[in-house]
Design a protein around this motif. Structure first.
Motif, PDB file in Angstrom:
ATOM      1  N   ALA A  39      28.512  66.081  62.914  1.00 32.85           N
ATOM      2  CA  ALA A  39      28.516  64.783  62.234  1.00 32.85           C
ATOM      3  C   ALA A  39      29.798  64.588  61.424  1.00 32.85           C
ATOM      4  O   ALA A  39      30.369  63.492  61.400  1.00 32.85           O
ATOM      5  N   GLY A  40      30.273  65.655  60.767  1.00 31.72           N
ATOM      6  CA  GLY A  40      31.512  65.564  59.989  1.00 31.72           C
ATOM      7  C   GLY A  40      32.717  65.293  60.861  1.00 31.72           C
ATOM      8  O   GLY A  40      33.592  64.482  60.523  1.00 31.72           O
ATOM      9  N   ILE A  41      32.799  65.971  62.017  1.00 28.78           N
ATOM     10  CA  ILE A  41      33.920  65.762  62.933  1.00 28.78           C
ATOM     11  C   ILE A  41      33.925  64.334  63.467  1.00 28.78           C
ATOM     12  O   ILE A  41      34.975  63.666  63.523  1.00 28.78           O
ATOM     13  N   LEU A  42      32.750  63.840  63.858  1.00 32.72           N
ATOM     14  CA  LEU A  42      32.668  62.470  64.371  1.00 32.72           C
ATOM     15  C   LEU A  42      33.069  61.453  63.311  1.00 32.72           C
ATOM     16  O   LEU A  42      33.747  60.468  63.604  1.00 32.72           O
ATOM     17  N   TYR A  43      32.667  61.707  62.072  1.00 31.16           N
ATOM     18  CA  TYR A  43      33.034  60.783  60.984  1.00 31.16           C
ATOM     19  C   TYR A  43      34.556  60.751  60.796  1.00 31.16           C
ATOM     20  O   TYR A  43      35.159  59.676  60.673  1.00 31.16           O
ATOM     21  N   LEU A  44      35.190  61.935  60.778  1.00 30.95           N
ATOM     22  CA  LEU A  44      36.636  61.985  60.558  1.00 30.95           C
ATOM     23  C   LEU A  44      37.400  61.332  61.708  1.00 30.95           C
ATOM     24  O   LEU A  44      38.405  60.651  61.493  1.00 30.95           O
ATOM     25  N   VAL A  45      36.923  61.540  62.950  1.00 32.23           N
ATOM     26  CA  VAL A  45      37.629  61.011  64.120  1.00 32.23           C
ATOM     27  C   VAL A  45      37.429  59.499  64.271  1.00 32.23           C
ATOM     28  O   VAL A  45      38.373  58.757  64.544  1.00 32.23           O
ATOM     29  N   LEU A  46      36.192  59.025  64.052  1.00 34.75           N
ATOM     30  CA  LEU A  46      35.868  57.630  64.333  1.00 34.75           C
ATOM     31  C   LEU A  46      36.034  56.708  63.126  1.00 34.75           C
ATOM     32  O   LEU A  46      36.378  55.533  63.282  1.00 34.75           O
ATOM     33  N   ILE A  47      35.792  57.224  61.928  1.00 31.71           N
ATOM     34  CA  ILE A  47      35.787  56.361  60.738  1.00 31.71           C
ATOM     35  C   ILE A  47      36.812  56.802  59.709  1.00 31.71           C
ATOM     36  O   ILE A  47      37.616  56.000  59.215  1.00 31.71           O
ATOM     37  N   GLY A  48      36.805  58.077  59.358  1.00 29.64           N
ATOM     38  CA  GLY A  48      37.618  58.572  58.249  1.00 29.64           C
ATOM     39  C   GLY A  48      39.095  58.299  58.395  1.00 29.64           C
ATOM     40  O   GLY A  48      39.763  57.920  57.421  1.00 29.64           O
ATOM     41  N   ARG A  49      39.646  58.457  59.606  1.00 28.71           N
ATOM     42  CA  ARG A  49      41.093  58.266  59.775  1.00 28.71           C
ATOM     43  C   ARG A  49      41.530  56.834  59.545  1.00 28.71           C
ATOM     44  O   ARG A  49      42.683  56.567  59.224  1.00 28.71           O
ATOM     45  N   HIS A  50      40.603  55.872  59.714  1.00 33.09           N
ATOM     46  CA  HIS A  50      40.945  54.467  59.474  1.00 33.09           C
ATOM     47  C   HIS A  50      40.962  54.132  57.982  1.00 33.09           C
ATOM     48  O   HIS A  50      41.460  53.073  57.594  1.00 33.09           O
ATOM     49  N   LEU A  51      40.402  55.008  57.155  1.00 27.94           N
ATOM     50  CA  LEU A  51      40.366  54.768  55.720  1.00 27.94           C
ATOM     51  C   LEU A  51      41.572  55.343  54.992  1.00 27.94           C
ATOM     52  O   LEU A  51      41.743  55.101  53.798  1.00 27.94           O
ATOM     53  N   LEU A  52      42.406  56.116  55.701  1.00 34.40           N
ATOM     54  CA  LEU A  52      43.584  56.702  55.075  1.00 34.40           C
ATOM     55  C   LEU A  52      44.616  55.621  54.792  1.00 34.40           C
ATOM     56  O   LEU A  52      44.793  54.692  55.591  1.00 34.40           O
ATOM     57  N   PRO A  53      45.318  55.715  53.672  1.00 39.47           N
ATOM     58  CA  PRO A  53      46.329  54.694  53.349  1.00 39.47           C
ATOM     59  C   PRO A  53      47.512  54.788  54.299  1.00 39.47           C
ATOM     60  O   PRO A  53      47.896  55.873  54.740  1.00 39.47           O
ATOM     61  N   LYS A  54      48.075  53.647  54.636  1.00 38.91           N
ATOM     62  CA  LYS A  54      49.269  53.594  55.469  1.00 38.91           C
ATOM     63  C   LYS A  54      50.492  53.645  54.567  1.00 38.91           C
ATOM     64  O   LYS A  54      50.659  52.809  53.693  1.00 38.91           O
ATOM     65  N   THR A  55      51.328  54.658  54.781  1.00 39.47           N
ATOM     66  CA  THR A  55      52.503  54.848  53.931  1.00 39.47           C
ATOM     67  C   THR A  55      53.757  54.584  54.736  1.00 39.47           C
ATOM     68  O   THR A  55      53.834  54.876  55.929  1.00 39.47           O
ATOM     69  N   ASP A  56      54.753  54.044  54.071  1.00 39.18           N
ATOM     70  CA  ASP A  56      56.057  53.785  54.687  1.00 39.18           C
ATOM     71  C   ASP A  56      57.013  54.872  54.238  1.00 39.18           C
ATOM     72  O   ASP A  56      57.319  54.975  53.058  1.00 39.18           O
ATOM     73  N   THR A  57      57.446  55.702  55.187  1.00 39.90           N
ATOM     74  CA  THR A  57      58.313  56.825  54.843  1.00 39.90           C
ATOM     75  C   THR A  57      59.784  56.503  55.050  1.00 39.90           C
ATOM     76  O   THR A  57      60.622  57.383  55.008  1.00 39.90           O
ATOM     77  N   ASN A  58      60.129  55.231  55.283  1.00 39.27           N
ATOM     78  CA  ASN A  58      61.535  54.864  55.454  1.00 39.27           C
ATOM     79  C   ASN A  58      62.238  54.892  54.104  1.00 39.27           C
ATOM     80  O   ASN A  58      61.673  54.532  53.074  1.00 39.27           O
ATOM     81  N   PHE A  59      63.472  55.329  54.114  1.00 43.27           N
ATOM     82  CA  PHE A  59      64.265  55.263  52.896  1.00 43.27           C
ATOM     83  C   PHE A  59      65.715  55.093  53.289  1.00 43.27           C
ATOM     84  O   PHE A  59      66.092  55.232  54.438  1.00 43.27           O
ATOM     85  N   GLY A  60      66.534  54.863  52.301  1.00 43.53           N
ATOM     86  CA  GLY A  60      67.958  54.697  52.596  1.00 43.53           C
ATOM     87  C   GLY A  60      68.413  53.307  52.207  1.00 43.53           C
ATOM     88  O   GLY A  60      67.685  52.338  52.300  1.00 43.53           O
ATOM     89  N   SER A  61      69.652  53.216  51.780  1.00 43.33           N
ATOM     90  CA  SER A  61      70.162  51.939  51.307  1.00 43.33           C
ATOM     91  C   SER A  61      70.940  51.189  52.368  1.00 43.33           C
ATOM     92  O   SER A  61      71.265  50.026  52.191  1.00 43.33           O
TER      93      SER A  61
END
Length: 284
Positions: A39-61
Motif C-alpha cells: 500500500a505504501g509503494i502504491l501511494y508513493l508511485v501513484l499519488i505521493g510523487r504528484h504532491l512533491l513541490p516543483k523546483t526550478d534549478t536554473n541559475f545564472g545571470s
C-alpha cells in the motif's frame, strides 16, 4: 516483515519464546507487513510523487543558464533516445578485432561511442569505451552522431545497424555510464582551444556528445570547434572520469556523479542477501 526486520520484532520473539514456549516463524510478520508495504509503494508511485513541490534549478545571470539535472533528465532533454544508434558487430564485420584507438571512429565518421554491450556466455557486460578496448563479434556498440555518418560506418564495415529505444538508454545509465554537463568558466584555459587540441577524451576518459552555446546546439565536428566561455558540454563516460574532471580548473561540472545509477553489483548484493536469509529459513 521478518523477525529480524526491527529490534522490537526480536524482543517480541524472545518474549513469546520465554512466556509461551513458541516464537513466531521467520515470515509471520509478513502477513501484516507485506500489505502495508504494498500500500505504501502504491501511494508513493501513484499519488505521493504528484504532491512533491516543483523546483526550478536554473541559475545564472546570462543566457547560458546552468541546470543541475539528473542523468535521466539530461538524456530526455537532449533527446538521446532519438539520437542513439546501435551497431551489432557480426561475423563479417570489419570492426571485430580492432581497438577503438585503431578504428578512430570519431575522426573518420564524426560519431561518438557511448557504450559497448558484450555477451559473455549467458551474462551481458556493459563496458565504458576506452581507447585500448578491442571489439569482438557479437558486441553491441551504442553511437551518438549523424544518422548518415553511422549508415556510412555500418556499410563500409559490413556491420548491422539498428535504432536504440528508451529501454536501451535505461540499460546504459544503469550500468556505469554517467551523463553530465560541464561548462567553460570565465577563467578557463580551454577557451579558444578545440577538444582535439586539449586531448579531452584521452585525458579525461569522457566523450562529448554535443556542445550548447546560447540557443545553438552543435552535434557534428565537435573536435574542431573552438570553445568559448559559457559553452555547455554534454558528457558521457565513467563516474571516475567525471570526478577527475570536477577537479579541473578549466571546467565547471554541473552534475553530481553521486546521482548516477549503477546496478552492476546488484546480482552480488542479492546473492549475499539470499545467503544471509538461508540460516533462519532452514533453521540452521
Amino acid at each position: 516483515m521478518t523477525v529480524i526486520g526491527t529490534a522490537p520484532n526480536l524482543l517480541m520473539s524472545d518474549y513469546l519464546q520465554r512466556t509461551m514456549g513458541q516464537a513466531p516463524a521467520f515470515f509471520d510478520y509478513a502477513l501484516v507487513g507485506l500489505p502495508i508495504c504494498i500500500a505504501g509503494i502504491l501511494y508513493l508511485v501513484l499519488i505521493g510523487r504528484h504532491l512533491l513541490p516543483k523546483t526550478d534549478t536554473n541559475f545564472g545571470s546570462n543566457g547560458n543558464a546552468a541546470r543541475l539535472a539528473l542523468p535521466e533528465q539530461l538524456a530526455q532533454d537532449h533527446g538521446l533516445a532519438r539520437n542513439l544508434t546501435r551497431l551489432r558487430v557480426g561475423k563479417a564485420s570489419l570492426l571485430a578485432g580492432h581497438s577503438l584507438a585503431e578504428l578512430d571512429l570519431t575522426k573518420r565518421y564524426d560519431v561518438t561511442v557511448v557504450m559497448i554491450a558484450r555477451h559473455e556466455g549467458l551474462v551481458l557486460h556493459w563496458r565504458v569505451p576506452s581507447t585500448d578496448l578491442k571489439l569482438k563479434r557479437g558486441d553491441d556498440i551504442y553511437l551518438d552522431g549523424d544518422s548518415e555518418a553511422i549508415w556510412q560506418l555500418a556499410e563500409e564495415n559490413q556491420t548491422r545497424m539498428g535504432l536504440a529505444g528508451e529501454h536501451h538508454i535505461e540499460h546504459v545509465l544503469d550500468h556505469g555510464v554517467v551523463l553530465a554537463e560541464a561548462m567553460i568558466g570565465p577563467r578557463s584555459k580551454a577557451q579558444g582551444a578545440t577538444l582535439r587540441e586539449l586531448r579531452f577524451r584521452q585525458d579525461h576518459k569522457l566523450s562529448v556528445l554535443n556542445i550548447c552555446r546560447g540557443e545553438s546546439r552543435f552535434t557534428h565536428k565537435l573536435g574542431q570547434l573552438p570553445l568559448q566561455v559559457g559553452d555547455t558540454l554534454l558528457l558521457a563516460g565513467s563516474r571516475n572520469g567525471l570526478r577527475l574532471l570536477s577537479k579541473s580548473d578549466d571546467f565547471v561540472v554541473l552534475t553530481d556523479a553521486g546521482e548516477s545509477r549503477d546496478f552492476r553489483k546488484a546480482p552480488l548484493a542479492l546473492s549475499l542477501l539470499a545467503l544471509a536469509l538461508m540460516p533462519p529459513l532452514f533453521g540452521w
